[in-house]
Design an enzyme around this catalytic site. Structure first.
Site, mmCIF file in Angstrom:
data_model
loop_
_atom_site.group_PDB
_atom_site.id
_atom_site.type_symbol
_atom_site.label_atom_id
_atom_site.label_comp_id
_atom_site.label_asym_id
_atom_site.label_seq_id
_atom_site.Cartn_x
_atom_site.Cartn_y
_atom_site.Cartn_z
ATOM 1 N N HIS A 1 -9.060 4.243 -0.746
ATOM 2 C CA HIS A 1 -7.721 3.658 -0.652
ATOM 3 C C HIS A 1 -7.482 2.633 -1.770
ATOM 4 O O HIS A 1 -7.411 1.433 -1.523
ATOM 5 C CB HIS A 1 -7.563 3.013 0.729
ATOM 6 C CG HIS A 1 -6.208 2.454 1.020
ATOM 7 N ND1 HIS A 1 -5.042 2.921 0.451
ATOM 8 C CD2 HIS A 1 -5.822 1.443 1.862
ATOM 9 C CE1 HIS A 1 -4.016 2.224 0.914
ATOM 10 N NE2 HIS A 1 -4.456 1.331 1.750
ATOM 11 N N SER B 1 -10.604 1.566 6.210
ATOM 12 C CA SER B 1 -10.681 2.214 4.905
ATOM 13 C C SER B 1 -11.318 1.235 3.921
ATOM 14 O O SER B 1 -11.273 0.025 4.126
ATOM 15 C CB SER B 1 -9.290 2.631 4.425
ATOM 16 O OG SER B 1 -8.445 1.508 4.309
ATOM 17 N N CYS C 1 0.814 -1.218 0.000
ATOM 18 C CA CYS C 1 0.000 0.000 0.000
ATOM 19 C C CYS C 1 0.850 1.272 0.000
ATOM 20 O O CYS C 1 0.317 2.374 -0.064
ATOM 21 C CB CYS C 1 -0.962 -0.016 1.181
ATOM 22 S SG CYS C 1 -2.014 -1.483 1.166
#
Lengths: 388, 388
Positions: B334, B208, B85
């Site tokens: 996200h 998220s 990420c």
């Protein structure tokens, strides 16, 4: 004039089938050998660039940058590079640029596990290097894509399947004494021609194998090498990388690889040399035609002429330009994310005199490595030179 | 003193559910906006660093570096970065280093497609950022891993689920007017506490979402900006990246993130600032606890104190340190490989005065972005400053 980037140490696992070994296990071995070879501790490393292509498919393991730093004892920024089969060649380039940007010690390399899944699964995983929307959906796999390139080459420049066979025969011959190679087995032209067809015009021996393996190299700045009295005999003096669209259908000419041309020209300019200066080369022979295309793209031969050179033996160990003295991808093996780093490892050994084939090129001072991803949509080229 | 790296242009897609759009389609939009914003043509780009994490799972598409260069009209070396990420945050750092190493124009960013597969498939794909051998085999997924971190935090420092809820409430509030955000919807503490449990102590609003989206930024050298009279109002003055082992079990302390500490310290030193100089921050709030850990690791709060700050509103838009004015990962969304680049895009707009929340921080001149991969096994931190 940018400074040279010295190769302080190299390492690689034997390539082949090691289905019980993980990518991390293999990289730990390769990096450990590079640390030992260099006499440098892991805590000196300021950055790690690590190549891996199909970890998601083979091990359901992404995010391998920090994982590999951890297993080799490096506490530094670590980045996983995916440039398909050029992943670790591209990692080497970013390592070179990082040294030139001010770092003193950078670890580069890669690892790939391919033999723990079936050949069909592996072929599907490799297809992720092609265009999923425009190629894979139409049924393209890499043996097929390179077959298109070979047949287009025959159409445009001439040449035969038998000519290509000489590439495979030569590379198997070169690997005979290389204990790190997957195949230490001589083959002849008839073996190649009589092998089962994979994708016309390729038989089994026109194709590099699925392999497990890892590779690593420790790059250091000139200042660091001097300061620590390191016995570095070889430096990377030129680096080049270029990109092309993934899909073959968009190329102006199917049997040419412009990304290799660009990457090669960049590396030559960077090193201040021309193709004529190169004494020995390791090129990306994932299929026999790929070696021919590489030698033409890199300016060693005009388009259409490298296939004749193969037939006439110009690239054998005794030829004008010995190519793939390691055995190449064909015989040394092709754990895709490790291949570019392995080219650096083998070329370093060749040039410094401790490769099994070094004696045949004892006068060589300039080596070139060419690592390609997909149908050469990614390409990384490096020039290595003997330094005193 | 290294030179500043100017942000000539930024772009991002709206984040959310766009299952009919491919990663390449979204990145083309984001990069196109960055080119328009900068007034620079794609052919000026000398290198592309592109972040993507789960393309193999969502689109069976690896090797996205050259693919993305091709779709945005860039003919230059292009490398796909996988740092989970933190992929595009790490891409930004390599872009910054490339400019400092001599390039004039570098494109950075990322793209991720997550909503075309099921949430269960997406959760499994995201797990490839954890340790496949030691965590995933034991059943760990990321909501579970961050739950461990939250519960350990509560044990070690105190705090409650209700304290964490304030993080989610604040970030949703910040996104209310942000048309690029996935959720433009106010929530209150009761909503967070009453939401279905995902993994104790987290309810749905502590997490998220899965998102589709892309981001891009055009980085240019100071010399290029001057030569071309570019109106660059914001520069990256500090960059830092650090790594940690993937597996939580190997950490000395579960509720601390040393890679963020190291990356932050590197970025501060690089920029020549301290945490006290930062006016506004975008941090990686993949879960509510993650924002708390980030603010402590970055030196804004002592360990154990950021959760109190959240409860007391110190990080709201009117607080001492406004955090995640974009809405953060929680409300902005996200799309993992795009998140780090999106932080740069949003922070650039905030600082130059054309973000919907710019007015609230009109005196801000120093911004920080913090992008994390896995349980912060990868971390990239950047300092952005207003330049005249």
């Amino acid at each position: 004039m940018v400074s040279d980037v010295h190769i302080a140490g190299v390492g690689m696992t034997a390539f082949g089938a090691s289905p019980e070994r993980t990518a991390r296990d293999m990289f730990a071995q390769a990096a450990g050998e590079a640390f030992d070879d260099a006499g440098i501790d892991p805590d000196a490393v300021e950055e790690l660039f690590y190549g891996n292509f199909m970890g998601e498919f083979a091990e359901v393991q992404g995010h391998q940058g920090p994982l590999m730093a951890d297993v080799v004892g490096v506490s530094a920024p670590s980045t996983r590079i995916d440039s398909a089969c050029a992943s670790s060649g591209v990692a080497v380039r970013h390592g070179v640029n990082r040294i030139r940007g001010g770092a003193d010690v950078v670890l580069v390399g890669g690892s790939e596990r391919m033999k723990n899944i079936s050949t069909a699964e592996g072929t599907e995983a490799l297809s992720a290097a092609a265009d999923a929307l425009w190629e894979v959906k139409a049924g393209v796999t890499f043996p097929g894509a390179y077959s298109l390139m070979a047949n287009s080459y025959f159409d445009e420049f001439g040449g035969t399947r038998e000519d290509l066979a000489h590439v495979a025969v030569k590379n198997h011959q070169n690997a005979l004494e290389n204990d790190l190679a997957q195949f230490q087995m001589a083959i002849d032209v008839d073996d190649v021609l009589e092998a089962p067809t994979v994708s016309s015009p390729f038989g089994l021996y026109d194709c590099s194998p699925m392999s497990d393996g890892a590779s690593a190299a420790l790059l250091v700045s000139e200042a660091f090498a001097e300061e620590h009295g390191l016995d570095t005999d070889v430096a990377i003096t030129g680096t080049g990388q270029a990109s092309d669209g993934l899909a073959l259908q968009d190329r102006v000419s199917i049997p040419e690889t412009p990304a290799a041309v660009e990457a090669g020209e960049a590396a030559y300019e960077d090193a201040g040399i021309t193709p004529e200066d190169v004494d020995v080369a390791e090129v990306h022979d994932c299929f026999t035609i790929a070696e021919v295309l590489a030698l033409e793209s890199l300016g060693f031969y005009e388009p259409g002429e490298a296939i004749t050179a193969a037939r006439e033996g110009e690239t054998t160990i005794d030829g004008a330009l010995p190519v793939n003295l390691s055995g190449g991808l064909k015989a040394k093996g092709h754990p895709v994310g490790a291949t570019g780093g392995a080219q650096i490892s083998e070329m370093t050994k060749l040039l410094r005199g401790d490769h099994v084939n070094s004696d045949a090129v004892s006068d060589a001072t300039v080596g070139l490595t060419h690592n390609a991803g997909g149908t050469v949509a990614s390409c990384a080229v490096h020039v290595l030179e003997v330094v005193e």
